[in-house]
Design an enzyme around this catalytic site. Structure first.
Site, PDB file in Angstrom:
ATOM      1  N   CYS A 130       0.838  -1.204   0.000  1.00  0.00           N
ATOM      2  CA  CYS A 130       0.000   0.000   0.000  1.00  0.00           C
ATOM      3  C   CYS A 130       0.874   1.257   0.000  1.00  0.00           C
ATOM      4  O   CYS A 130       1.360   1.683   1.049  1.00  0.00           O
ATOM      5  CB  CYS A 130      -0.916  -0.022   1.222  1.00  0.00           C
ATOM      6  SG  CYS A 130      -1.953   1.437   1.359  1.00  0.00           S
ATOM      7  N   CYS A 133      -0.492   4.151   2.108  1.00  0.00           N
ATOM      8  CA  CYS A 133      -0.336   3.989   3.568  1.00  0.00           C
ATOM      9  C   CYS A 133       1.117   4.218   3.989  1.00  0.00           C
ATOM     10  O   CYS A 133       1.379   4.832   5.020  1.00  0.00           O
ATOM     11  CB  CYS A 133      -0.718   2.574   4.022  1.00  0.00           C
ATOM     12  SG  CYS A 133      -2.164   1.877   3.240  1.00  0.00           S
ATOM     13  N   ASP A 134       2.053   3.690   3.232  1.00  0.00           N
ATOM     14  CA  ASP A 134       3.432   3.604   3.711  1.00  0.00           C
ATOM     15  C   ASP A 134       4.447   4.468   2.952  1.00  0.00           C
ATOM     16  O   ASP A 134       5.589   4.589   3.392  1.00  0.00           O
ATOM     17  CB  ASP A 134       3.913   2.133   3.633  1.00  0.00           C
ATOM     18  CG  ASP A 134       3.042   1.222   4.490  1.00  0.00           C
ATOM     19  OD1 ASP A 134       2.526   1.697   5.506  1.00  0.00           O
ATOM     20  OD2 ASP A 134       2.874   0.047   4.129  1.00  0.00           O
TER      21      ASP A 134
END
Ligand code: FAD
Ligand code: NAP
Length: 304
Positions: A130, A133-134
């Site tokens: 992701c 997200c990261d």
């Protein structure tokens, strides 16, 4: 007893719940996580009409805001099985059962794992599925993206705003991604490609990923290269384990429906990415959700 239980609050399920509740049906929408589904893991969406460009989580929020306006109820739960009793269906979650006259399955799919050494060990410590997200954890870092589809290339481009360099590793010598996405990647000076190549191993120290082993399938040569992060986008698997006993899935686990979203069991519908189909997009998920919401109404009228 609900008129319809919708399983999964991605764009497909949220739209099915909206349409069914707007037809005055009693609706329960069950979700195991945050509403929005894969949109929550998507950086920028620029092919959903009405928005030139919008971040995935923001689009998810906007859809969710409108879902309950006609009375649809929400429940948190992981659906473990569904049983068909003809006039009603029993939805079993870990600690609660629900009854619905009809069911709409909208559970989508999940990213596939590669299964290489180090992938599991370094998950969350440099291995990610992701970018949205990261990605921000990897400022000025050396990143590898595995895969050649829309997800790999689009998320690879997104990662260039943080990374020093992004190398896309693809097992063939041409990308599967849409042409417009490919062209952007080719024009991006921070993106490099390793063609005809596969990731063989991810390794690191106790804290994080430090290197990857890449094999060129044509020359059979292997290279060990410094790496800070590996983002894996090698396709999707359907989330249909809970429905295995219903015999509505094909050999690969995708649910087959007709164009009205009906499965082969009367009163059970499926929408969105979980269906066997070619175009897995937000816009198709939403369209199918609308069709199923209306079909549920028609089915209940016909079987009154
Ligand atoms: P999902 O979005 O997968 O939602 C399914 C929901 O069901 C999830 O919230 C899940 O938690 C829930 N669920 C699953 N199993 C259970 C269970 N047993 N019990 C309870 N709840 C359950 N499409 C575009 O149009 N434009 C893009 O730019 C774009 N970018 C993408 C980028 C990435 C990285 C990815 C992975 C996909 C992208 N897509 C894009 C595709 C798009 O996100 C999907 O087609 C769409 O989200 C499918 O919607 P869905 O509702 O069918 O499933
Ligand atoms: P995908 O289209 O199935 O692509 C998966 C990629 O991973 C392919 O390039 C495939 O190689 C490669 N791959 C598969 N298994 C592999 C393995 N074991 N080792 C190495 N490489 C492997 O999956 P996706 O990119 O996640 O897209 C999923 C769906 O979401 C698609 O329908 C896509 O259109 C949609 N989506 C849309 C957008 C958008 O519209 N902007 C963005 C993201 C996703 P091959 O090419 O050789 O098969």
């Amino acid at each position: 007893m609900y008129d319809v239980i919708v399983i999964g609050a991605g764009p497909a399920g949220m739209t099915a719940a909206l349409y069914a509740s707007r037809s005055n049906l009693s609706v329960l929408l069950i979700e195991r996580g945050a509403p929005g589904g894969q949109m929550n893991n998507t950086a920028e969406v620029e092919n959903y009409p009405g928005f030139n460009s919008i971040m995935g989580p923001e689009l998810a929020n906007k859809m969710y805001e409108g879902v309950n306006q006609f009375g649809a109820e929400n429940a948190y739960g992981i659906v473990e099985s569904v049983k068909d009793f003809g006039t009603y269906k029993l939805v079993h979650c870990e600690d609660q059962d629900y009854k619905g006259k009809t069911i709409v399955i909208a559970t989508g799919c999940v990213h596939r794992k590669l299964g290489v050494p180090g992938e599991e060990e370094f998950a969350g410590r440099g291995v990610s599925y992701c970018a949205v997200c990261d990605g921000a954890f990897f400022r000025e870092k050396e990143l590898y993206v595995i895969g050649g589809g829309d997800s790999a290339v689009e998320e690879g481009i997104y990662l260039t705003q943080f990374a020093k360099k992004v190398t896309i590793v693809h097992r063939r010598n041409e990308l599967r991604a849409q042409k417009i996405i490919q062209d952007r990647a080719f024009a991006n000076p921070k993106i490099d490609f390793k063609w005809d190549s596969v990731l063989e191993e991810i390794s690191g120290n106790q804290m994080q990923v430090t290197q990857v082993k890449i094999k060129n399938l044509k020359t059979e040569t292997e290279e060990v290269l410094p790496a800070d992060g590996v983002f894996i986008y090698v396709g999707l698997d359907p989330l249909t384990q809970a429905f295995e006993d219903l015999n509505i899935t094909n050999a690969e686990g995708w649910i087959e429906t007709d164009i009205e979203m009906r499965t082969n069991i009367p009163g059970i519908f499926a929408v969105g990415d979980v269906r066997e189909k070619n175009l897995r997009q937000i816009v198709t998920a939403v369209g199918e959700g609308g069709i199923a919401g209306q079909q549920v109404y028609n089915y209940l009228e016909e079987t009154k």
